[in-house]
Design a protein around this motif. Structure first.
Motif, short mmCIF file in Angstrom:
data_model
loop_
_atom_site.label_atom_id
_atom_site.label_comp_id
_atom_site.label_asym_id
_atom_site.label_seq_id
_atom_site.Cartn_x
_atom_site.Cartn_y
_atom_site.Cartn_z
N THR A 33 0.84 -1.13 0.01
CA THR A 33 0.05 -0.02 -0.12
C THR A 33 0.82 1.21 0.03
O THR A 33 2.02 1.27 0.96
CB THR A 33 -1.02 0.10 1.52
OG1 THR A 33 -1.70 -1.01 1.20
CG2 THR A 33 -1.86 1.35 1.18
N GLN A 34 0.52 2.16 -1.03
CA GLN A 34 1.24 3.52 -1.00
C GLN A 34 0.61 4.39 -0.06
O GLN A 34 -0.71 4.56 -0.29
CB GLN A 34 1.23 3.82 -2.42
CG GLN A 34 2.08 5.30 -2.51
CD GLN A 34 1.94 5.66 -3.86
OE1 GLN A 34 0.92 5.86 -4.73
NE2 GLN A 34 3.10 6.28 -4.34
N VAL A 235 6.15 14.19 -4.48
CA VAL A 235 5.00 14.30 -5.48
C VAL A 235 3.95 15.39 -5.13
O VAL A 235 3.59 15.62 -4.07
CB VAL A 235 4.12 12.89 -5.57
CG1 VAL A 235 3.39 12.91 -6.96
CG2 VAL A 235 5.31 11.55 -5.81
N THR A 236 3.38 15.99 -6.35
CA THR A 236 2.53 17.05 -6.22
C THR A 236 1.21 16.45 -6.98
O THR A 236 1.18 16.14 -8.22
CB THR A 236 2.90 18.37 -7.20
OG1 THR A 236 4.01 18.77 -6.36
CG2 THR A 236 1.83 19.34 -6.97
N LEU A 264 -5.76 9.57 -2.88
CA LEU A 264 -4.93 10.39 -4.10
C LEU A 264 -5.14 9.54 -5.31
O LEU A 264 -4.39 8.32 -5.32
CB LEU A 264 -3.99 11.12 -3.76
CG LEU A 264 -3.82 11.93 -2.54
CD1 LEU A 264 -2.33 12.27 -2.07
CD2 LEU A 264 -4.55 13.29 -2.98
N GLU A 265 -5.83 9.86 -6.37
CA GLU A 265 -5.79 8.86 -7.41
C GLU A 265 -4.54 9.06 -8.47
O GLU A 265 -3.95 10.04 -8.59
CB GLU A 265 -6.94 9.57 -8.48
CG GLU A 265 -7.41 8.51 -9.60
CD GLU A 265 -7.70 6.97 -8.98
OE1 GLU A 265 -7.55 6.10 -9.96
OE2 GLU A 265 -8.43 7.25 -7.88
N ASN A 266 -3.89 7.95 -8.65
CA ASN A 266 -2.79 7.90 -9.43
C ASN A 266 -2.86 7.60 -10.88
O ASN A 266 -4.12 7.52 -11.31
CB ASN A 266 -1.75 6.82 -8.94
CG ASN A 266 -1.17 6.95 -7.54
OD1 ASN A 266 -0.59 8.17 -7.40
ND2 ASN A 266 -1.19 6.12 -6.55
N ASP A 267 -1.94 7.48 -11.64
CA ASP A 267 -2.14 7.18 -12.90
C ASP A 267 -3.07 5.92 -13.45
O ASP A 267 -2.99 4.96 -12.47
CB ASP A 267 -0.77 6.97 -13.80
CG ASP A 267 -0.11 8.30 -13.88
OD1 ASP A 267 -0.81 9.39 -13.66
OD2 ASP A 267 1.02 8.30 -13.91
N GLU A 268 -3.47 5.81 -14.22
CA GLU A 268 -4.48 4.74 -14.76
C GLU A 268 -3.58 3.40 -14.64
O GLU A 268 -2.54 3.30 -15.17
CB GLU A 268 -5.14 4.98 -16.12
CG GLU A 268 -6.14 3.86 -16.42
CD GLU A 268 -6.87 4.20 -17.62
OE1 GLU A 268 -7.57 3.06 -18.10
OE2 GLU A 268 -6.48 5.19 -18.47
N GLY A 269 -4.30 2.33 -13.89
CA GLY A 269 -3.54 1.16 -13.60
C GLY A 269 -2.75 1.08 -12.53
O GLY A 269 -2.48 -0.01 -12.00
N CYS A 273 -3.49 6.15 -3.83
CA CYS A 273 -2.68 6.41 -2.77
C CYS A 273 -3.24 6.76 -1.49
O CYS A 273 -4.08 7.61 -1.52
CB CYS A 273 -1.50 7.51 -3.29
SG CYS A 273 -0.33 7.99 -1.87
N VAL A 274 -2.96 6.40 -0.36
CA VAL A 274 -3.80 6.57 0.81
C VAL A 274 -3.15 8.08 1.60
O VAL A 274 -1.95 8.12 1.72
CB VAL A 274 -3.59 5.63 2.07
CG1 VAL A 274 -4.59 6.18 3.26
CG2 VAL A 274 -4.39 4.23 1.55
#
Length: 282
Positions: A33-34, A235-236, A264-269, A273-274
């Protein structure tokens, strides 16, 4: 290092998102988990040098304290907060296991030599898969690629060592004791030497990747230090990437994790991120 964006009176995570439309975070992993911690809440980052005071109730329960600017600060192990075992603790235990297994295989060779010289019974494992290390080896899966390559190289010298028992004892029983002892000494240098080198390489790699750090975080209520195994990145994210936790989760078990703000939504796939909000830490 001091974080350049640290503020004297940090806004809450959600306020910062709403007011600025972006959020700069430090990311890290526990298990798969990130997680992300707002940079604005972090005052200082340093290597965990274990300069701490610990009041220990038992092996798993206690209070650990360090200092920040001359004042006592409580340490929270993040993996423990999330109900996991920290990676650095796993690595430290593994280093101890490898040290013991190296010792055991040196003693195995000594026991075989004694049986060859005296004719006494040899009662230790004769098959590589029957010894404690062989059983551990068959079930161990390293997540670090370099460590995985080192561990893979254990198989041949470890198998060669254990194969000596039947071969050399049979040779000695047939009247070729001196030849058997000479072969043992050769394999002590060759196969056991290779095995010892791999034990050392594995421990060195574990030591290199086992360097936990402390994040000193201003929760507005108090200063705390959070122990992590490592930092991944800075990361921003944009405001549009954020979803509050209460819009996603309806799980009573998560209520005690008051410092989880959302996702926080990351790139598709890639999994979300919590996002942590230490201003809400209870």
């Amino acid at each position: 290092m001091d974080t350049a964006t640290a503020q004297n009176n940090p806004e809450s995570t959600i306020d910062r998102l709403l007011n600025n439309d972006y959020l700069e975070v430090i990311t890290f992993y526990v298990s798969d988990t990130q997680y992300a911690t707002p940079v604005s809440e972090v005052r200082y980052i340093e290597q965990d040098k274990r300069k701490t005071t610990r009041i220990e109730v038992d092996a798993k329960l206690g209070a650990e304290v360090t200092t920040y600017q001359g004042k006592p600060v409580p340490i929270y192990d993040f993996a423990s907060l999330m109900g996991c075992e920290a990676e650095y603790i796993v690595n430290l235990r593994l280093m101890k296991t490898l040290k013991q297994q190296e010792k055991d295989h040196k003693e195995w060779m000594n026991a075989l030599e004694n049986s060859l010289r005296t004719g006494s019974e040899f009662s230790l494992a004769r098959e590589a898969g029957d010894c404690e290390f062989g059983q551990w080896y068959s079930n161990f899966h390293a997540t670090d690629e370099i460590l995985a390559d080192i561990v893979k190289d254990f198989e041949v010298p470890h198998r060669n060592i254990h194969s000596l028992a039947n071969t050399l004892l049979t040779m000695a029983e047939a009247g070729n004791k001196d030849k058997a002892i000479k072969q043992l000494e050769l394999e002590r240098t060759r196969s056991l030497g290779k095995l010892i080198g791999l034990f050392n390489a594995a421990r060195d790699r574990l030591e290199n990747i086992t360097r936990p750090i402390l994040l000193y975080i201003d929760t507005e209520k108090k200063m705390i230090a959070v122990r992590l195994n490592a930092i991944s990145d800075i990361v921003t994210y944009q405001c549009s990437d954020f979803t509050p936790q209460d819009e996603v989760d309806n799980n009573k078990c998560l209520e005690k994790l008051s410092f989880i703000a959302g996702y926080l939504e990351n790139d598709e796939g890639n999994a979300p991120c919590v996002l942590l909000d230490w201003a809400r830490f209870g």
